[in-house]
Design an enzyme around this catalytic site. Sequence first.
Site, mmCIF file in Angstrom:
data_model
loop_
_atom_site.group_PDB
_atom_site.id
_atom_site.type_symbol
_atom_site.label_atom_id
_atom_site.label_comp_id
_atom_site.label_asym_id
_atom_site.label_seq_id
_atom_site.Cartn_x
_atom_site.Cartn_y
_atom_site.Cartn_z
ATOM 1 N N HIS A 17 0.814 -1.224 0.000
ATOM 2 C CA HIS A 17 0.000 0.000 0.000
ATOM 3 C C HIS A 17 0.842 1.267 0.000
ATOM 4 O O HIS A 17 0.318 2.355 0.189
ATOM 5 C CB HIS A 17 -0.954 -0.008 1.192
ATOM 6 C CG HIS A 17 -1.891 -1.170 1.179
ATOM 7 N ND1 HIS A 17 -1.637 -2.324 1.878
ATOM 8 C CD2 HIS A 17 -3.050 -1.369 0.505
ATOM 9 C CE1 HIS A 17 -2.610 -3.196 1.651
ATOM 10 N NE2 HIS A 17 -3.480 -2.647 0.822
ATOM 11 N N GLY A 18 2.163 1.135 -0.182
ATOM 12 C CA GLY A 18 3.007 2.302 -0.392
ATOM 13 C C GLY A 18 3.489 3.042 0.846
ATOM 14 O O GLY A 18 3.874 4.196 0.740
#
Length: 199
Positions: free
Chosen positions: A164-165
């Site tokens: 999810h970064g």
Amino acid sequence: MAEARGEPKVADSVAGASADPTHAAPDPSRRDFIHVAAVAAAAGGVAAIAWPFIDQMNPSADTLALSSIEYDVAKVPLGQQVTVLYRKQPLFVRHRTPKEIALAAADDHASLRDPATDASRVKPGKSEWLILIGVCTHLGCTPNFDGGDVVPDQRYGGWFCPCHGSVYDTSGRIRKGPAPKNLAVPDYKFETGTKIKVG
């Protein structure tokens, strides 16, 4: 005629009547002691019965043995990290370079989502060793150190969670992405100059 021979009257044989005026009622403090003793004995019996059930809920010896681990950090080359298993979770043992330490310390007063200084995340005099639970605080993924071309912003130089970064700096502090907290620092200590005990 019965009275003439000294026999007791019918009224004297009524329940509760006493021919001996020195005979007193039972002592109330003795009765209280008996009640307290009976309650204490009952409580002791309940505890004796309940203890085996309570004791069986304690973790077994093999589980307790896994609740702490020892690791010799001298095995980790400068600028590298080793991942070991701790309580079924990845544990990052990072041997930080002077550049990584300086980068982390320089951001101590930056705007941080979960404020913490680099010094608060390492042991005094051992700033080259960073020990972290390698689980992203967003959804529990395992971040990678130095994500290479995948990382959109390399300036933090730490870990990147590709799911999810979330981006963490060289102190394991959250800098970008959805993760709400820094990578956790477990309870650990140096038992010798290079051996740590975690847990």
